[in-house]
Design a protein around this motif. Structure first.
Motif, short mmCIF file in Angstrom:
data_model
loop_
_atom_site.label_atom_id
_atom_site.label_comp_id
_atom_site.label_asym_id
_atom_site.label_seq_id
_atom_site.Cartn_x
_atom_site.Cartn_y
_atom_site.Cartn_z
N TYR A 1 34.66 44.65 34.34
CA TYR A 1 34.41 45.94 33.70
C TYR A 1 33.04 45.99 33.03
N ASP B 1 35.86 38.22 43.68
CA ASP B 1 36.69 37.04 43.43
C ASP B 1 35.94 35.73 43.64
N ARG C 1 39.00 37.44 34.22
CA ARG C 1 38.02 37.77 35.26
C ARG C 1 37.94 39.29 35.45
N CYS C 2 39.09 39.94 35.42
CA CYS C 2 39.10 41.40 35.58
C CYS C 2 38.37 42.08 34.42
N ASN C 3 38.57 41.58 33.21
CA ASN C 3 37.88 42.15 32.05
C ASN C 3 36.37 41.97 32.19
N ILE D 1 38.71 45.30 44.32
CA ILE D 1 39.87 44.68 44.96
C ILE D 1 39.93 45.03 46.44
N LEU E 1 42.94 37.45 41.99
CA LEU E 1 41.98 38.12 41.11
C LEU E 1 42.69 39.06 40.15
N VAL E 2 43.61 39.87 40.64
CA VAL E 2 44.30 40.83 39.78
C VAL E 2 45.12 40.11 38.70
N LEU F 1 38.97 49.10 38.59
CA LEU F 1 39.05 47.79 39.23
C LEU F 1 39.24 47.90 40.74
N VAL G 1 46.84 48.62 39.65
CA VAL G 1 45.40 48.33 39.65
C VAL G 1 44.68 49.58 39.17
N SER H 1 43.37 38.01 34.26
CA SER H 1 42.98 39.10 33.37
C SER H 1 41.57 38.91 32.79
#
Length: 235
Positions: A113, A192, A108-110, A90, A102-103, A86, A82, A106
């Motif tokens: 940012y 999330d 959603r994580c982008n 988390i 969530l992790v 991010l 992680v 990808s």
């Protein structure tokens, strides 16, 4: 592993690492522990050849701080790294399975940012009432720590755009400490449980095809030139 933060990608058996004092006691028996997928991990040291194991600290499930009193051996392929950026999003999530989902997402994580105040998002009402299938349309007003909810991690402070009362009204009297909004029109929530609100597909296509009047391109230049020549020719 390039980052110091990670989580378990699957339920794993971790073996405790003996301290110097324990090594001096020949009778010390190292223990194995089963740790759930989604558990937060801090890498204590890089892998040492010839094994692929890392020494790690396991996060306390309540405080969500690393328990540095005990190290464990963990296979590197059991971990999902992680990034530092991010991690605050988390660590604020209380349930391991939600963190893991969530992790592993990808896209959603982008989005996290680039998310910023002013973005429009949606929050499913079922997170507050399982029988409520509405979507709360909101605007992001704040992203950051909210120690009134939990001492670590980032939360989103949202203002409701619809004329509805917040399901959190009784619990977020501190709202104006973070942004100009009354508690009955605000929501604080973890990353999330937010749905980014994209442009409608038709609007995206129209926006992509629409060029400013002053725009120039080689194709337009050639077409305009041909039209001018045709207009100057005798009929």
């Amino acid at each position: 592993m390039a980052t110091k933060y990670a989580m378990l990608a699957r339920t794993s058996r971790l073996q405790s690492v003996a301290s110097t004092e324990e090594l001096e006691e020949a009778t010390t028996e190292l223990q194995n522990f089963t740790v759930a997928a989604g558990t937060l991990i801090k890498v204590a040291s890089e892998q040492s050849a010839p094994t692929d194991d890392l020494q790690v600290f396991v996060y306390d499930p309540v405080l969500r701080e690393p328990n540095t009193t005990r190290k464990y051996q963990c296979a590197q392929d059991s971990l999902l790294p992680v990034s530092d950026d991010l991690w605050p999003f988390i660590v604020s999530i209380p349930e391991p399975n939600r963190r893991l989902q969530l992790v592993q997402d990808s896209s959603r994580c982008n989005w996290l940012y680039t998310a910023m105040p002013g973005d429009v998002v949606s929050v499913p009402a079922r997170y507050f009432d399982r029988d409520d299938f509405r979507l709360f349309e909101c605007i992001i007003c704040y992203i950051g720590p909210v120690p009134e909810i939990h001492p670590v991690g980032y939360f989103f402070g949202l203002e409701l755009l619809d004329d509805v009362q917040s399901p959190q009204t009784a619990d977020i009297s501190f709202t104006r400490k973070y942004f100009e909004c009354d508690a009955d029109a605000a929501i604080f929530i973890t990353a999330d449980r937010i749905l980014p609100t994209p442009l409608p597909q038709d609007e995206e296509i129209e926006s992509a095809n629409e060029a400013p009047e002053s725009s120039w391109s080689l194709t337009n230049f050639i077409q305009n030139t041909v039209d001018s020549i045709r207009a100057s020719l005798p009929l």
